[in-house]
Design a protein around this motif. Structure first.
Motif, short mmCIF file in Angstrom:
data_model
loop_
_atom_site.label_atom_id
_atom_site.label_comp_id
_atom_site.label_asym_id
_atom_site.label_seq_id
_atom_site.Cartn_x
_atom_site.Cartn_y
_atom_site.Cartn_z
N PRO A 52 0.82 -1.22 0.00
CA PRO A 52 0.00 0.00 0.00
C PRO A 52 0.85 1.27 0.00
CG PRO A 52 -0.86 -1.58 1.58
CD PRO A 52 0.47 -2.10 1.14
N PHE A 53 1.94 1.27 0.78
CA PHE A 53 2.80 2.46 0.81
C PHE A 53 3.45 2.69 -0.55
CE2 PHE A 53 6.99 4.39 1.50
CZ PHE A 53 6.60 5.58 2.11
N CYS A 54 3.86 1.62 -1.21
CA CYS A 54 4.50 1.74 -2.52
C CYS A 54 3.52 2.32 -3.54
CB CYS A 54 4.99 0.37 -2.98
SG CYS A 54 5.79 0.37 -4.59
N ILE A 55 2.31 1.80 -3.59
CA ILE A 55 1.31 2.28 -4.54
C ILE A 55 0.95 3.74 -4.26
CG2 ILE A 55 -1.07 1.98 -5.31
CD1 ILE A 55 -0.73 -1.01 -4.91
N LYS A 56 0.80 4.09 -3.00
CA LYS A 56 0.48 5.47 -2.63
C LYS A 56 1.59 6.41 -3.06
CE LYS A 56 -0.67 8.39 1.32
NZ LYS A 56 -0.88 8.43 2.80
N THR A 57 2.83 6.00 -2.85
CA THR A 57 3.97 6.84 -3.23
C THR A 57 4.03 7.05 -4.74
OG1 THR A 57 5.22 6.03 -1.32
CG2 THR A 57 6.47 7.09 -3.08
N GLU A 63 1.03 12.10 -9.90
CA GLU A 63 0.18 13.29 -9.84
C GLU A 63 1.03 14.56 -9.91
OE1 GLU A 63 -3.21 15.50 -9.83
OE2 GLU A 63 -3.02 13.32 -10.01
N LYS A 64 2.14 14.58 -9.18
CA LYS A 64 3.00 15.76 -9.17
C LYS A 64 3.73 15.94 -10.51
CE LYS A 64 3.92 15.69 -4.18
NZ LYS A 64 4.96 15.55 -3.13
N ARG A 65 4.07 14.84 -11.15
CA ARG A 65 4.84 14.87 -12.40
C ARG A 65 3.97 14.59 -13.62
NH1 ARG A 65 9.96 17.00 -11.40
NH2 ARG A 65 10.64 16.30 -9.33
N ARG A 66 2.67 14.89 -13.53
CA ARG A 66 1.75 14.54 -14.60
C ARG A 66 2.18 15.13 -15.94
NH1 ARG A 66 -4.46 15.86 -13.74
NH2 ARG A 66 -4.15 14.19 -12.20
N ASN A 67 2.52 16.40 -15.97
CA ASN A 67 2.91 17.05 -17.23
C ASN A 67 4.17 16.42 -17.82
OD1 ASN A 67 0.74 18.81 -17.01
ND2 ASN A 67 1.95 20.38 -15.94
#
Length: 221
Positions: A52-57, A63-67
């Motif tokens: 779960p921690f890996c998937i969340k990370t 999300e932050k690097r979407r562009n």
């Protein structure tokens, strides 16, 4: 997810958790009951903490690097040839650079036929400083092959390209001959234009001198 334990440079055991399947390989000299308790705890830890921690990370990073992640950069493809002074032959290299995402297919062709993989060197995917990628595939050409006429082509396919990109290279020696021919043509044109300008200049000077001499004769009593 893979977890490895090592001692004095050698792996003692390895835990793998892939697609909710848990496997273990190891050489630990412990009682079977102790090993089972350890594996059960490791399995619970992987399922409830690590995964779960890996998937969340990863989701947060995407999300932050979407562009950056969703961008598409077209590759710049070149087919270059460099002389090999040691062997007397040359090296033909297909270089693709500046592309994103990283998946690309480069194929070298000789006279329309794909070159076999065992003849190709390189092919590693390398990062650029701007976040894009590059790849190079090379073919060694012997001195004997250079005397023959072969056509070399590099074909590239990438997500950013609508169709495959083909870049050609004439057989070794032909580009040099083309350059020499172009130089001779330019020199010939310069010589012709220079001769024409010299003749026109000479005629103008001759005409001015003739008119000046006529005026001098007319002015004499």
């Amino acid at each position: 997810m893979i977890t490895r334990d090592a001692f004095r440079g050698s792996t003692t055991d390895e835990l793998r958790y892939v697609d909710k399947t848990f496997t273990y390989q190891g050489t630990l000299n412990v009682p079977e009951q102790v090993l089972k308790l350890r594996l059960d705890f490791s399995m619970w830890r992987h399922e409830n903490l690590y995964l779960p921690f890996c998937i969340k990370t990863i989701k947060g990073y995407l999300e932050k690097r979407r562009n950056q992640v969703n961008r598409k950069e077209k590759p710049r493809v070149r087919l270059i040839q460099k002389a090999n002074t040691d062997s007397g032959g040359s090296l033909v290299s297909c270089l693709a650079s500046g592309f994103y995402p990283c998946h690309i297919n480069l194929t070298l062709f000789k006279d329309g036929q794909p070159v076999s993989d065992h003849e190709i060197t390189g092919g590693d995917l390398l990062p650029n400083g701007d976040g894009t990628y590059q790849m190079r595939k090379s073919l060694e050409i012997s001195a004997e092959e250079q005397s023959e006429k072969h056509n070399y082509t590099c074909s590239a396919t990438h997500l950013r390209l609508d169709n495959k990109m083909d870049v050609s290279l004439e057989y070794p020696g032909e580009p040099f001959k083309s350059v020499i021919s172009s130089v001779f043509v330019v020199l010939a044109l310069v010589l012709v234009f220079g001769t024409v300008i010299a003749i026109i200049t000479w005629k103008r000077r001759h005409a001015v001198s003739f008119l000046a001499s006529d005026e001098h004769v007319d002015a004499t009593p």
